[in-house]
Design a protein around this motif. Structure first.
Motif, mmCIF file in Angstrom:
data_model
loop_
_atom_site.group_PDB
_atom_site.id
_atom_site.type_symbol
_atom_site.label_atom_id
_atom_site.label_comp_id
_atom_site.label_asym_id
_atom_site.label_seq_id
_atom_site.Cartn_x
_atom_site.Cartn_y
_atom_site.Cartn_z
ATOM 1 N N GLU A 39 2.570 3.778 -3.575
ATOM 2 C CA GLU A 39 2.530 4.297 -4.795
ATOM 3 C C GLU A 39 0.838 4.039 -5.046
ATOM 4 O O GLU A 39 1.003 2.621 -6.072
ATOM 5 C CB GLU A 39 3.253 5.003 -5.654
ATOM 6 C CG GLU A 39 2.739 6.672 -6.541
ATOM 7 C CD GLU A 39 3.638 6.981 -7.547
ATOM 8 O OE1 GLU A 39 2.856 8.127 -8.367
ATOM 9 O OE2 GLU A 39 4.540 6.384 -7.541
ATOM 10 N N GLY A 40 -0.058 4.411 -5.352
ATOM 11 C CA GLY A 40 -1.380 5.020 -5.655
ATOM 12 C C GLY A 40 -2.215 3.525 -4.953
ATOM 13 O O GLY A 40 -3.543 3.168 -4.874
ATOM 14 N N VAL A 41 -1.862 3.237 -3.786
ATOM 15 C CA VAL A 41 -2.800 2.817 -2.465
ATOM 16 C C VAL A 41 -3.554 3.525 -2.028
ATOM 17 O O VAL A 41 -2.787 4.592 -1.539
ATOM 18 C CB VAL A 41 -1.680 1.786 -1.593
ATOM 19 C CG1 VAL A 41 -2.585 0.930 -0.041
ATOM 20 C CG2 VAL A 41 -1.080 0.567 -2.302
ATOM 21 N N GLN A 42 -4.875 2.939 -1.594
ATOM 22 C CA GLN A 42 -5.735 4.505 -0.885
ATOM 23 C C GLN A 42 -5.257 4.279 0.829
ATOM 24 O O GLN A 42 -4.802 3.161 1.336
ATOM 25 C CB GLN A 42 -6.385 4.121 -1.274
ATOM 26 C CG GLN A 42 -7.283 4.023 -2.348
ATOM 27 C CD GLN A 42 -6.496 5.384 -3.635
ATOM 28 O OE1 GLN A 42 -7.111 6.400 -3.100
ATOM 29 N NE2 GLN A 42 -5.968 5.473 -4.395
ATOM 30 N N PRO A 43 -4.622 5.259 1.148
ATOM 31 C CA PRO A 43 -4.110 5.214 2.496
ATOM 32 C C PRO A 43 -5.420 5.514 3.648
ATOM 33 O O PRO A 43 -6.293 5.826 3.465
ATOM 34 C CB PRO A 43 -3.126 6.937 2.793
ATOM 35 C CG PRO A 43 -3.962 7.806 2.177
ATOM 36 C CD PRO A 43 -4.413 6.952 0.529
ATOM 37 N N LEU A 44 -4.921 3.922 4.563
ATOM 38 C CA LEU A 44 -6.251 4.645 6.465
ATOM 39 C C LEU A 44 -5.351 4.445 7.057
ATOM 40 O O LEU A 44 -4.406 3.284 7.152
ATOM 41 C CB LEU A 44 -6.936 2.687 5.865
ATOM 42 C CG LEU A 44 -7.632 2.333 5.026
ATOM 43 C CD1 LEU A 44 -8.815 1.563 5.072
ATOM 44 C CD2 LEU A 44 -9.256 3.840 4.694
ATOM 45 N N THR A 45 -4.854 5.432 7.471
ATOM 46 C CA THR A 45 -4.083 6.151 9.128
ATOM 47 C C THR A 45 -5.423 5.355 9.860
ATOM 48 O O THR A 45 -5.968 5.642 10.054
ATOM 49 C CB THR A 45 -3.844 7.151 8.898
ATOM 50 O OG1 THR A 45 -2.954 7.859 7.539
ATOM 51 C CG2 THR A 45 -2.493 7.594 10.376
ATOM 52 N N GLY A 46 -4.679 4.067 10.540
ATOM 53 C CA GLY A 46 -4.869 3.493 11.364
ATOM 54 C C GLY A 46 -4.261 2.784 12.536
ATOM 55 O O GLY A 46 -3.214 1.850 12.192
#
Length: 281
Positions: A39-46
């Protein structure tokens, strides 16, 4: 506010992310399934195996940590993930004219071929000749030649929460001969994350980092000693003969350089680390 991208943000990357966020850093975590990010991590979907840069790639990157996990020892996968994947990420940043302050590339002590109980440091020759080791060494070269200030962190065998394989092998009564002595090196997951955090903070304080660090605890130990101690804690005994653990090599890795930076492992040996795991279980 510092911004860091953790490419391959799995178990180790997630533990690092939590530490950095507690210090007020903004953390971007890249992985295929971002629902498993802390929780709190900015997601980078890749996917590091494809050329497509995540659509929400940040505009500003202060630090990059490259720490994917292959999940299996496959030479083609290692090359695609560790070598080509790192080239992709470096390329994405170059296309956007991004110049991070520092890059940490996570490697392995498996790059060393020493097998007679020798002490190994960052200056020891990394001459392991397996295809997977060669891929890791090539990935290190990509990092160090990226044009970004970079350090390679060669981690020993990571154990800790959810990494119970050795405990279960001992519980099942594995056979571990005392002779010839087979030294093993390890580091608790939390200490590995702590070392990466420490190095990033050092870089942020304008400390000059070395090109390579060994991430291991204070005490390389014979595998028979480790397993005998675990068997005693579990109330069982090691088998006199039968299936073994299947480990190869025997070297003793030194963490002296990492300690010189001020890093101190919370679990200095296998005893403290596995004791904590067994008490939590």
């Amino acid at each position: 506010m510092r911004q860091v991208v953790i490419a391959g943000c799995g178990d180790l990357g997630g533990a690092l992310a939590e530490r950095l966020m507690a210090q007020g850093w903004t953390v971007y975590g890249m992985r295929r399934d971002t629902s498993r990010l802390p929780e709190g991590v900015q997601p980078l979907t890749g996917d590091l195996l494809t050329d497509d840069c995540p659509a929400d790639w940040p505009r500003k990157i202060d630090y990059l940590v490259y720490c994917p996990a292959a999940g299996k020892r496959d030479a083609e996968l290692y090359r695609a993930l560790y070598v080509d994947g790192l080239r992709r990420v470096v390329g994405w940043m170059a296309e956007r004219r991004q110049q991070p302050r520092h890059l940490l590339q996570i490697s392995s002590t498996g790059v060393y071929a020493q097998s007679q109980g020798e002490w190994v440091t960052e200056n020891s020759p990394a001459l392991a000749d397996s295809d997977t080791a060669r891929a890791l060494i090539e990935a290190e070269d990509v990092a160090l030649r990226s044009g970004i200030p970079a350090s390679v962190v060669r981690l020993a065998g990571i154990y800790g929460p959810g990494r119970n394989r050795l405990i279960e092998q001992v519980r099942a009564g594995v056979a571990v001969p005392a002779d010839p002595v087979q030294y093993t090196n390890r580091i608790h997951r939390d200490d590995a994350a702590g070392l990466l955090q420490h190095l990033l903070v050092q870089a942020d304080q304008h400390e000059l980092l070395a090109p390579c660090y060994l991430g291991v605890d204070d005490e390389p130990a014979p595998l028979h000693e480790v397993c005998s101690w675990l068997a005693e804690q579990l109330g069982t005994t090691l088998a006199a003969e039968g299936p073994g653990i299947g480990r190869t090599g025997s070297k003793r890795c030194s963490n002296a350089l990492a300690r010189e930076t001020g890093w101190v492992p919370g679990y200095p040996s296998y005893r403290e680390g596995y004791a904590a795991m067994l008490s939590e279980a």
